[in-house]
Scaffold this motif. Structure first.
Motif, PDB file in Angstrom:
ATOM      1  N   UNK A 102      16.496  -8.968  -6.850  1.00 20.74           N
ATOM      2  CA  UNK A 102      17.045  -7.795  -7.570  1.00 20.74           C
ATOM      3  C   UNK A 102      16.091  -6.898  -8.211  1.00 20.74           C
ATOM      4  N   UNK A 103      15.116  -7.222  -8.511  1.00 23.61           N
ATOM      5  CA  UNK A 103      14.276  -6.307  -9.159  1.00 23.61           C
ATOM      6  C   UNK A 103      13.745  -5.247  -8.182  1.00 23.61           C
ATOM      7  N   UNK A 104      13.453  -6.003  -6.993  1.00 23.59           N
ATOM      8  CA  UNK A 104      12.774  -5.290  -5.973  1.00 23.59           C
ATOM      9  C   UNK A 104      13.797  -4.102  -5.232  1.00 23.59           C
ATOM     10  N   UNK A 105      15.002  -4.630  -5.271  1.00 25.48           N
ATOM     11  CA  UNK A 105      16.045  -3.659  -4.930  1.00 25.48           C
ATOM     12  C   UNK A 105      16.462  -2.496  -5.727  1.00 25.48           C
ATOM     13  N   UNK A 106      16.268  -2.840  -6.932  1.00 26.60           N
ATOM     14  CA  UNK A 106      16.412  -1.795  -8.124  1.00 26.60           C
ATOM     15  C   UNK A 106      15.377  -0.734  -8.093  1.00 26.60           C
ATOM     16  N   UNK A 107      14.013  -1.198  -7.679  1.00 29.58           N
ATOM     17  CA  UNK A 107      12.744  -0.286  -7.844  1.00 29.58           C
ATOM     18  C   UNK A 107      13.037   0.587  -6.634  1.00 29.58           C
ATOM     19  N   UNK A 108      13.453   0.029  -5.392  1.00 28.88           N
ATOM     20  CA  UNK A 108      13.721   0.613  -4.355  1.00 28.88           C
ATOM     21  C   UNK A 108      14.474   1.787  -4.377  1.00 28.88           C
ATOM     22  N   UNK A 109      15.766   1.401  -5.202  1.00 29.56           N
ATOM     23  CA  UNK A 109      16.707   2.704  -5.378  1.00 29.56           C
ATOM     24  C   UNK A 109      16.152   3.703  -6.514  1.00 29.56           C
ATOM     25  N   UNK A 110      15.273   3.682  -7.182  1.00 23.64           N
ATOM     26  CA  UNK A 110      14.529   4.455  -7.781  1.00 23.64           C
ATOM     27  C   UNK A 110      13.445   5.063  -7.046  1.00 23.64           C
ATOM     28  N   UNK A 111      13.173   5.065  -5.962  1.00 26.66           N
ATOM     29  CA  UNK A 111      12.094   5.651  -5.227  1.00 26.66           C
ATOM     30  C   UNK A 111      10.773   4.841  -4.859  1.00 26.66           C
ATOM     31  N   UNK A 112      10.781   3.754  -5.425  1.00 26.33           N
ATOM     32  CA  UNK A 112       9.529   2.848  -5.270  1.00 26.33           C
ATOM     33  C   UNK A 112       9.496   2.448  -3.972  1.00 26.33           C
ATOM     34  N   UNK A 113       8.382   2.163  -3.212  1.00 27.80           N
ATOM     35  CA  UNK A 113       8.113   1.465  -1.930  1.00 27.80           C
ATOM     36  C   UNK A 113       7.564   0.123  -2.332  1.00 27.80           C
ATOM     37  N   UNK A 114       7.897  -0.881  -1.642  1.00 28.44           N
ATOM     38  CA  UNK A 114       7.383  -2.229  -1.664  1.00 28.44           C
ATOM     39  C   UNK A 114       6.049  -2.488  -0.703  1.00 28.44           C
ATOM     40  N   UNK A 115       5.034  -2.563  -1.334  1.00 26.95           N
ATOM     41  CA  UNK A 115       4.053  -2.882  -0.301  1.00 26.95           C
ATOM     42  C   UNK A 115       3.139  -4.250  -0.595  1.00 26.95           C
ATOM     43  N   UNK A 116       2.538  -4.956   0.084  1.00 29.25           N
ATOM     44  CA  UNK A 116       2.096  -6.236  -0.019  1.00 29.25           C
ATOM     45  C   UNK A 116       0.564  -5.769  -0.512  1.00 29.25           C
ATOM     46  N   UNK A 117       0.072  -6.578  -1.372  1.00 27.06           N
ATOM     47  CA  UNK A 117      -1.283  -6.364  -1.916  1.00 27.06           C
ATOM     48  C   UNK A 117      -1.936  -7.801  -1.655  1.00 27.06           C
ATOM     49  N   UNK A 118      -2.818  -7.840  -0.622  1.00 29.46           N
ATOM     50  CA  UNK A 118      -3.592  -9.079  -0.417  1.00 29.46           C
ATOM     51  C   UNK A 118      -4.941  -9.012  -1.266  1.00 29.46           C
TER      52      UNK A 118
END
Length: 90
Positions: free
Chosen positions: A33-49
């Protein structure tokens, strides 16, 4: 895993990656839910290894060419961006 010197001693810091729920505005939200809300606000979700003994990775919310890091892990950005900081009208 991040390693740095503190008062002459070598300190190893491992980010907290086990967060699956986030409390915002008195309600519990799932990671998705949080990831979807952040995407809706223009954030990209990237993996940090980051490398340590068990090869961990975590999702980060980045914007405007930021690189994934401990500072922009999804739950930290969610706390900053999604929490209502004003008193709601009655």
């Amino acid at each position: 895993m991040q390693e740095f010197k503190l008062f002459g001693a070598t300190v190893k810091h491992k980010p907290n990656t086990k967060v699956e729920m986030l409390q915002l505005n008195g309600f519990m939200y799932s990671k998705s839910e949080v990831l979807e809300a952040l995407k809706a606000r223009g954030y990209q979700i990237k993996i940090w290894k980051y490398l340590d003994d068990d090869q961990n990775a975590v999702e980060c919310a980045v914007k405007n060419g930021e690189l994934p890091s401990e500072e922009n892990m999804w739950h930290k950005v969610g706390n900053k961006v999604l929490e209502i900081r004003t008193k709601p009208k009655l």
